[in-house]
Design a protein around this motif. Structure first.
Motif, PDB file in Angstrom:
ATOM      1  N   VAL A 125       0.860  -1.186   0.000  1.00  0.00           N
ATOM      2  CA  VAL A 125       0.000   0.000   0.000  1.00  0.00           C
ATOM      3  C   VAL A 125       0.890   1.227   0.000  1.00  0.00           C
ATOM      4  O   VAL A 125       2.068   1.164   0.315  1.00  0.00           O
ATOM      5  N   ASP A 142      -0.525  -4.455   6.853  1.00  0.00           N
ATOM      6  CA  ASP A 142      -1.980  -4.539   6.862  1.00  0.00           C
ATOM      7  C   ASP A 142      -2.511  -3.123   7.044  1.00  0.00           C
ATOM      8  O   ASP A 142      -2.402  -2.552   8.120  1.00  0.00           O
ATOM      9  N   PRO A 143      -3.058  -2.525   5.966  1.00  0.00           N
ATOM     10  CA  PRO A 143      -3.422  -1.107   6.048  1.00  0.00           C
ATOM     11  C   PRO A 143      -4.518  -0.839   7.074  1.00  0.00           C
ATOM     12  O   PRO A 143      -4.556   0.233   7.683  1.00  0.00           O
ATOM     13  N   VAL A 144      -5.406  -1.824   7.270  1.00  0.00           N
ATOM     14  CA  VAL A 144      -6.505  -1.596   8.202  1.00  0.00           C
ATOM     15  C   VAL A 144      -5.977  -1.604   9.637  1.00  0.00           C
ATOM     16  O   VAL A 144      -6.257  -0.705  10.433  1.00  0.00           O
TER      17      VAL A 144
END
Lengths: 228, 519
Positions: free
Chosen positions: B371, B406-408
């Motif tokens: 990302v 993990d972008p979240v």
């Protein structure tokens, strides 16, 4: 009057939505499960459907899929599930937007208006000009200006911006954007999308970590922010 | 760990076949006879007997006592035949020579026997020494393995040094009591071996079905085992922890020394299994204790932090519907806004508890992907209240930077840190966020100008349900879960989250993550 069909098995949510939406000038029909919802939609097609995902019997995904077989009535999914996989599945299955419970009525109505505006515009020829705040897109000339200054976008960047702007207020999934801008063969190529979006935002946004126009939905896609 | 000084015991020191010893004794005596004939002056009786004695000793040293006895008798006969008058007969003229002959025979027999015994003893000692060295090295190698399966594999590898193993396996009962192979040598052991009757017998009775009496009994009482199979219990005191299954070539019967090695190594394997069992029990106990602590903390939280917003909601809602006269619209609006605020607070609480329980259950693996760093920061900022976001100063490396995470989850971590900085940092100064990628690692610092961290308790802020004393009973909402969730998420990414006091006042929270790409 805009007619809204609410499909949700939770009575208090139905009650609250009816009160809230009627007060905002919508005509509301209620259905307490998926089958009743599909029947109601077939009998008197509404202008918009608000759909819960987790319901006994036919769940929201199935309702959305069946509805899409014969209709393009816009659907907004309301769900307690905040898993991105559910969002992606619902959006790719034809839902127009996704809102996580608990939600605020203001947010819901804003999303509903955005969806309705798009569907109203869908039948008409593309507007010659789109503008949001100080961003202006002239579709006829393929020209983009920000605060009166012309931006130099590559053809891909322009296409991305155009698709996002025409769907303002709505999340476009990675797959949807890739399919529409690059073609179905590129549906999985998220890296390409990521890089072009980054460049586009570099030109359009003053601060990409707090974008005014192109917002990120982590893991799901991008949304052109609705400007009042 | 292969050691260059492996002591091979596959072939025991040879006791050559008896026939070879006999031929050698014959050849020795014949050779010596010829030699004595050729050497003038060697034919005097005293010399002859000494020379034959040499042959006997040499035979004893090389071929053992059987050959030595034969050599003694042959020497005696040759002596009599060739060198005692009358020659070429077995009769003896001079009775005194009888004595010489008999003394020779006796001396030869005794010397031969003693020499052979000394040789056997030396051989034994050498074997023992070799066995001891092998076992010492094996126990060191096994003890050096931290995890159970590599220690067991080491046991089997060492066993293969001592025996011509065709196949070996360590089996242990699983939760349902069925035998399962933990490790196998050299390749996978066929499933069929697990269900074999001897395996069940050994597990139940803790007695070996390998060799000697137990094996004979088994073969007689039940169906005979295929030759070369051995099943040994892995036992610590009276607890049978597993079975050692060995397959040797059908014609191989291990000697006493080899059996000792096998039994000692089996003991090592049993100790490894026991160590693993105790470790598991300890972990389970610790987890239970931890779960208990968590439950207590959750209960106290439910009673306070859940009830108070619920109470506000109920009070506000009932105030709206009760009474004859409609409440005045402004007051009603205020009540409703209060309800919304409290609901948001409850929702945040539930989110954090869910996150915590998922972390506790170890069920939350980060779903890493490539990302843009700016999008992660965007996710962190997007849910901040507008005023807080406006007071934030963000510094990123120029241009788009791709990171792997993990972008979240990381978005959630950074959001919590920013939210905290705003909440506890107060209006004293702007909150700063600075991110950089250094050598494949993402480093993000969130700095505020708030009251800072309690001295000496910098790390305690990450403990569950910890709240700095000055905030404990205050109106600042929060129950001390956010930071511990953050640390859990960062650690699940293989990173570190630390806090320190900031120079000139305030706190610094630092996230450091491997973000270079898929491993």
């Amino acid at each position: 009057v805009t007619r809204v069909l609410v499909i949700d098995d939770e009575p208090q949510i139905r009650r609250a939505l009816r009160a809230g939406l009627e007060r905002n000038g919508f005509a509301v029909t209620l259905a307490d499960d998926g089958e009743a919802g599909l029947d109601a939609a077939a009998e008197a097609p509404p202008d918009l459907v608000i759909l819960d995902l987790a319901m006994p019997g036919l769940d929201g995904f199935a309702v959305c899929r069946q509805l899409r077989e014969w209709s393009s009535i816009p659907v907004i999914v309301l769900s307690v599930r905040d898993d991105e996989a559910d969002k992606i599945a619902a959006l790719n299955q034809g839902a127009d937007d996704y809102l996580t419970k608990p939600f605020s009525l203001d947010e819901l109505i804003a999303r509903m208006r955005a969806v309705l505006r798009r569907t109203a515009a869908a039948g008409e020829p593309e507007p010659p000009v789109f503008s949001a705040a100080d961003l202006r897109i002239d579709f006829a000339r393929r020209q983009v200006t920000l605060a009166g200054r012309e931006l130099h976008l590559t053809p891909i960047e322009y296409d991305l911006l155009r698709h996002l702007a025409l769907n303002a207020g709505r999340v476009l999934t990675h797959r949807q954007l890739l399919t529409r801008v690059w073609g179905p063969d590129y549906a999985e190529d998220t890296r390409t999308l990521r890089v072009h979006i980054a460049h586009l935002r570099g030109k359009v946004e003053a601060d990409p970590t707090s974008p005014r126009f192109i917002q990120t939905e982590p893991r799901v896609g991008y949304r052109f922010r609705q400007h009042a | 760990v292969a050691s260059p000084t492996r002591h091979r015991m596959n072939r025991p020191p040879e006791n050559p076949a008896p026939l070879v010893g006999a031929v050698a004794a014959l050849a020795g005596v014949a050779g010596m006879t010829a030699l004595i004939h050729l050497a003038p002056g060697a034919q005097r009786v005293a010399n002859v007997s000494l020379l034959y004695l040499l042959v006997v000793i040499a035979t004893a040293l090389r071929f053992g006592s059987g050959a030595a006895v034969l050599a003694s008798v042959l020497s005696f006969l040759a002596f009599d035949w060739f060198f005692v008058d009358p020659r070429h007969t077995f009769t003896v003229r001079d009775p005194a020579e009888w004595l010489a002959l008999l003394v020779f025979l006796l001396t030869a027999a005794v010397t031969g026997h003693l020499t052979a015994a000394a040789r056997a003893q030396a051989e034994q000692a050498r074997l023992r020494e070799r066995e001891t060295a092998l076992l010492a090295e094996a126990s060191w190698a096994v003890a050096a393995q931290v995890d159970r399966d590599s220690a067991l594999r080491e046991v089997l590898r060492r066993m293969a040094d001592a025996l011509p193993l065709v196949e070996a396996a360590v089996l242990a009962p699983d939760e349902r009591g069925a035998a399962a192979a933990l490790v196998c040598f050299p390749g996978p052991t066929p499933e069929a071996a697990l269900a074999e009757a001897p395996v069940r017998y050994v597990l139940e009775h803790g007695q070996a079905v390998a060799w000697g009496e137990a094996r004979a009994h088994w073969d007689k009482a039940l169906q005979p085992l295929p030759p070369g199979r051995a099943y040994l219990p892995l036992r610590v005191e009276h607890r049978v922890l597993g079975v050692l299954l060995l397959r040797l070539p059908p014609d191989c019967v291990p000697g006493a020394a080899q059996r000792r090695v096998v039994e000692t190594l089996a003991n090592h394997a049993a100790v490894v299994l026991e160590r693993d069992r105790l470790l598991g029990a300890e972990t389970a106990t610790r987890a239970l204790r931890e779960a208990d602590r968590l439950k207590t903390a959750l209960l106290s939280m439910v009673s306070h932090d859940f009830r108070s917003p619920l109470a506000s909601i109920k009070a506000s809602a009932t105030a709206c519907v009760q009474g004859e006269a409609a409440p005045d619209p402004a007051a009603q609006r205020e009540l409703h806004e209060g309800i919304i605020r409290e609901v948001d607070r409850l929702n945040g609480l539930v989110g954090n508890i869910l996150a915590l329980s998922r972390l506790e259950a170890d069920a939350w693996r980060p779903q890493c992907e490539a990302v843009m760093l700016e999008e992660v920061i965007e996710a962190a900022r997007s849910a901040l209240p507008q005023a807080a976001d406006a007071a934030l100063s963000v510094r990123l490396p120029p241009g788009p930077v791709e990171v792997w995470l993990d972008p979240v989850q990381i978005g959630q971590v950074l959001h919590n840190l920013l939210d905290n900085a705003v909440k506890y940092g107060g209006p004293a100064g702007p909150v700063e966020l600075e991110a950089a990628v250094v050598g494949g690692r993402l480093v993000v610092e969130v700095r505020d100008r708030g009251p800072g961290l309690p001295a000496g308790e910098e790390d305690r802020v990450f403990e569950r349900f910890y709240r700095a004393p000055r905030f404990r009973e205050g109106a600042t909402p929060g129950v001390g879960i956010g930071l511990s969730v953050c640390r859990g998420l960062v650690e699940a990414h293989g990173g570190a989250l630390t806090a320190r006091d900031r120079e000139g006042g305030g706190a610094v929270f630092r996230v450091e993550l491997p973000a270079g790409g898929p491993p």
